[in-house]
Design a protein around this motif. Structure first.
Motif, mmCIF file in Angstrom:
data_model
loop_
_atom_site.group_PDB
_atom_site.id
_atom_site.type_symbol
_atom_site.label_atom_id
_atom_site.label_comp_id
_atom_site.label_asym_id
_atom_site.label_seq_id
_atom_site.Cartn_x
_atom_site.Cartn_y
_atom_site.Cartn_z
ATOM 1 N N ILE A 1 9.303 54.373 48.009
ATOM 2 C CA ILE A 1 7.987 54.315 47.154
ATOM 3 C C ILE A 1 7.027 55.236 48.058
ATOM 4 O O ILE A 1 6.678 55.134 48.946
ATOM 5 C CB ILE A 1 7.712 52.903 47.575
ATOM 6 C CG1 ILE A 1 8.560 51.705 46.608
ATOM 7 C CG2 ILE A 1 6.066 52.718 46.969
ATOM 8 C CD1 ILE A 1 8.169 50.433 46.620
ATOM 9 N N THR B 1 9.906 56.581 43.289
ATOM 10 C CA THR B 1 8.799 56.447 42.401
ATOM 11 C C THR B 1 7.524 57.259 43.268
ATOM 12 O O THR B 1 7.736 57.246 44.403
ATOM 13 C CB THR B 1 8.133 54.901 41.911
ATOM 14 O OG1 THR B 1 7.345 55.087 40.970
ATOM 15 C CG2 THR B 1 7.842 54.305 43.109
ATOM 16 N N ARG C 1 2.780 57.482 42.999
ATOM 17 C CA ARG C 1 1.570 56.645 42.244
ATOM 18 C C ARG C 1 1.244 57.726 40.846
ATOM 19 O O ARG C 1 1.100 57.029 39.814
ATOM 20 C CB ARG C 1 0.584 56.698 43.135
ATOM 21 C CG ARG C 1 -0.407 55.683 42.659
ATOM 22 C CD ARG C 1 -1.551 55.250 43.574
ATOM 23 N NE ARG C 1 -2.025 56.568 44.202
ATOM 24 C CZ ARG C 1 -3.064 56.627 44.695
ATOM 25 N NH1 ARG C 1 -3.880 55.571 45.243
ATOM 26 N NH2 ARG C 1 -3.813 57.843 45.233
ATOM 27 N N THR D 1 7.222 52.492 38.186
ATOM 28 C CA THR D 1 6.564 51.548 38.981
ATOM 29 C C THR D 1 7.551 50.966 40.037
ATOM 30 O O THR D 1 8.486 51.405 40.384
ATOM 31 C CB THR D 1 6.391 50.257 38.236
ATOM 32 O OG1 THR D 1 7.686 49.514 38.067
ATOM 33 C CG2 THR D 1 5.692 50.135 36.677
ATOM 34 N N ASN D 2 6.386 50.528 41.154
ATOM 35 C CA ASN D 2 7.183 50.064 42.510
ATOM 36 C C ASN D 2 8.100 48.665 42.128
ATOM 37 O O ASN D 2 9.071 49.031 42.833
ATOM 38 C CB ASN D 2 5.998 49.662 43.423
ATOM 39 C CG ASN D 2 4.956 50.836 43.868
ATOM 40 O OD1 ASN D 2 5.400 51.936 43.713
ATOM 41 N ND2 ASN D 2 4.077 50.527 44.627
ATOM 42 N N LEU E 1 8.609 52.138 52.144
ATOM 43 C CA LEU E 1 7.250 52.670 51.709
ATOM 44 C C LEU E 1 6.766 53.801 52.522
ATOM 45 O O LEU E 1 6.859 53.801 53.575
ATOM 46 C CB LEU E 1 6.277 51.383 51.961
ATOM 47 C CG LEU E 1 6.330 50.361 50.862
ATOM 48 C CD1 LEU E 1 7.414 49.584 50.698
ATOM 49 C CD2 LEU E 1 5.172 49.137 51.324
ATOM 50 N N ALA F 1 1.453 47.508 48.167
ATOM 51 C CA ALA F 1 2.429 47.697 47.690
ATOM 52 C C ALA F 1 3.489 46.737 47.907
ATOM 53 O O ALA F 1 4.521 46.395 47.050
ATOM 54 C CB ALA F 1 2.855 48.941 48.420
ATOM 55 N N ILE G 1 5.911 44.512 45.216
ATOM 56 C CA ILE G 1 7.448 44.392 45.136
ATOM 57 C C ILE G 1 7.923 43.344 45.398
ATOM 58 O O ILE G 1 9.139 42.831 45.187
ATOM 59 C CB ILE G 1 8.165 45.529 46.092
ATOM 60 C CG1 ILE G 1 7.550 45.285 47.445
ATOM 61 C CG2 ILE G 1 7.540 46.953 45.454
ATOM 62 C CD1 ILE G 1 8.290 46.228 48.362
#
Lengths: 313, 313
Positions: A12, A37, A39, A59-60, A72, A82, A86
């Motif tokens: 992420i 992914t 942002r 998307t997360n 992350l 975040a 998730i």
């Protein structure tokens, strides 16, 4: 062929650290599949173009689906949110980690959202460059650098070991400590140096009587060294200082005391005190080079062009 | 084959700068003969062994005999006495120069001893590494760096030009300014950065709760960058601070104000102020790289070993 450590790695965020993990993990075969992914749509498009991961998702929540390792790789100030995003989508038994430069605040912000059936093993690879963004990462970033794990009390030991093996696979050494101790150590080896560098670079920008063109031209006298880390990602560093305030302010107090001592020696013309001080600091450089945490070559191994006789005309 | 710029170059002192001038001048054929001396018998023996000059002599007086270019390559605190020693032995019409990082005090200390029949053209090549001693120099050190000349009013223009040509022959760019302006510019681009680096390295050595082994191990977080210039020659830097006290203290005052501002932003949790500050400082790094005063490569171009799949075991 040995099986990869993880079936599916979800990243992420895809800046310098996320992008370096992806490239290193792929090169080393540490994950069966890498899903990433980011942002912004622009970053996601760029990651897809780069072709260093198997799938890019929007998307997360989508990214972590069926992943047995989720990392992350975003500024520490964004980790809590975040984790919340998730939480409901994590596979049972997944290892959830991060790469934040601050630990106590981040561990707290993330832990409260994570379900009890995943293993939360916070991490911080102490490595980087001044660059950021999807293009800035490279597979070799973590080689011979340290990755610090700060598993909360009661963390499954196998999960910690497995994440340690992942980082060793990327070339890193692994150390375990508490979040609080981590934050104190990094305040001195990373956060204070960045704060000082950010300060001195802005000081040099706003002087009366010295132009900014002069500052640039004569920067090889030492100043240029500071500009590198003062070119680091502003969002990341804002979050570091907001989230490790106490340890940074403590180290800053120590620094101020030492600076006052040296200032006094200069004001008084105390050559002996200056000489003694400058002699002691030499040793620490040697120590860093000896343990392989910096280049032995002079001047960080910066390159020099060759002299041609024509230059003498 | 063109004639060398100077018939005989005398180098007084053979550390990083003296040794780099010798190697560069020889490679470029800038002097018919290079004579060198150094204070200690050990250094003189080493210079002779290195074979990068034509003759090594025991005294400063002997070195300057019949030389048409004399360069003092010694700590600024030693320049006055050396000027006194060589004064009676200088050839009429010789150019006398130095390489000191401070100019006003050195120019004054040297000028009062030099006879009126020589040309005194002080110089400061803004280049260096953290190493010192006869072995540390290399011919390429000055390429694309700036050499600042600070000729006193009334200096023979041909002498200034000729010394400028010598430095250009070593690959440097040449700029002329007053000693006072030089000292102010260098206070910010060189002296203050060294002072700050010397301070933070000692701060890190003496902390409670963080071991020096941890400081070394996790130094790649930023700290290691500062240790390089804090490993510079202690004698040279003692003399710089003793001889450029006023400008250094002035810059230190500016730095302290800026540090207070950032500290306040951290204490108050003012993320916007931090972000704005950290964004502004990025630009100056780009400027330095654009004008060729530092590597464009990330992390100063530090090398990274390759990842081998075996590391993943």
């Amino acid at each position: 062929m040995t099986a990869p450590l993880f079936q599916r790695l979800a990243l992420i965020g895809f800046g310098l650290i996320g992008g370096s993990i992806a490239r290193g993990a792929r090169l080393q075969g540490l994950a069966g599949e890498i899903v990433a992914t980011a942002r912004s749509a622009g970053s996601r498009a760029r990651v897809a173009e780069l072709g260093v991961v198997d799938r890019v998702v929007e998307t997360n929540a989508e990214a972590v689906k069926d992943a047995d390792l989720v990392i992350l790789c975003i500024p520490v100030g964004a980790c809590g949110e975040a984790a919340q995003e998730i939480a409901a989508h994590l596979a049972p038994g997944a290892i959830v980690s991060d790469v934040g430069s601050v630990k106590a605040a981040v561990v707290k912000a993330m832990a409260e959202h994570l379900p009890p059936n995943v293993h939360f093993v916070p991490a911080h690879p102490v490595a980087g460059t001044e660059n950021s963004g999807p293009d800035s990462g490279f597979a070799e970033l973590f080689i011979n650098r340290w990755c610090i794990l700060t598993p909360p009390e009661g963390t499954n030991a196998d999960a910690t070991d497995k994440l340690g093996a992942f980082w060793r696979g990327l070339g890193a050494n692994v150390e375990i400590m508490t979040p609080e101790h981590h934050d104190k150590v990094l305040a001195v080896t990373s956060h204070l140096p960045h704060l000082i560098a950010y300060t001195i670079v802005s000081t040099a920008q706003e002087l009366e009587g010295v132009t900014s063109s002069e500052v640039l031209k004569f920067s090889a006298g030492g100043f240029r060294d500071f500009t590198r880390i003062a070119a680091s990602d502003p969002t990341m560093w804002r979050d570091v200082f907001l989230n490790n305030k106490d340890a940074v302010l403590e180290m800053l107090g120590e620094f101020q005391e030492d600076l006052s001592k040296l200032t006094r020696a200069i004001r008084r013309g105390d050559g002996e005190a200056l000489f003694d001080h400058f002699t002691r600091t030499r040793a620490i450089r040697r120590g860093i080079v000896e343990i392989g945490q910096d280049e032995a070559a002079a001047d960080f191994g910066r390159k020099h062009p060759q002299l041609g006789k024509t230059a003498a005309e």
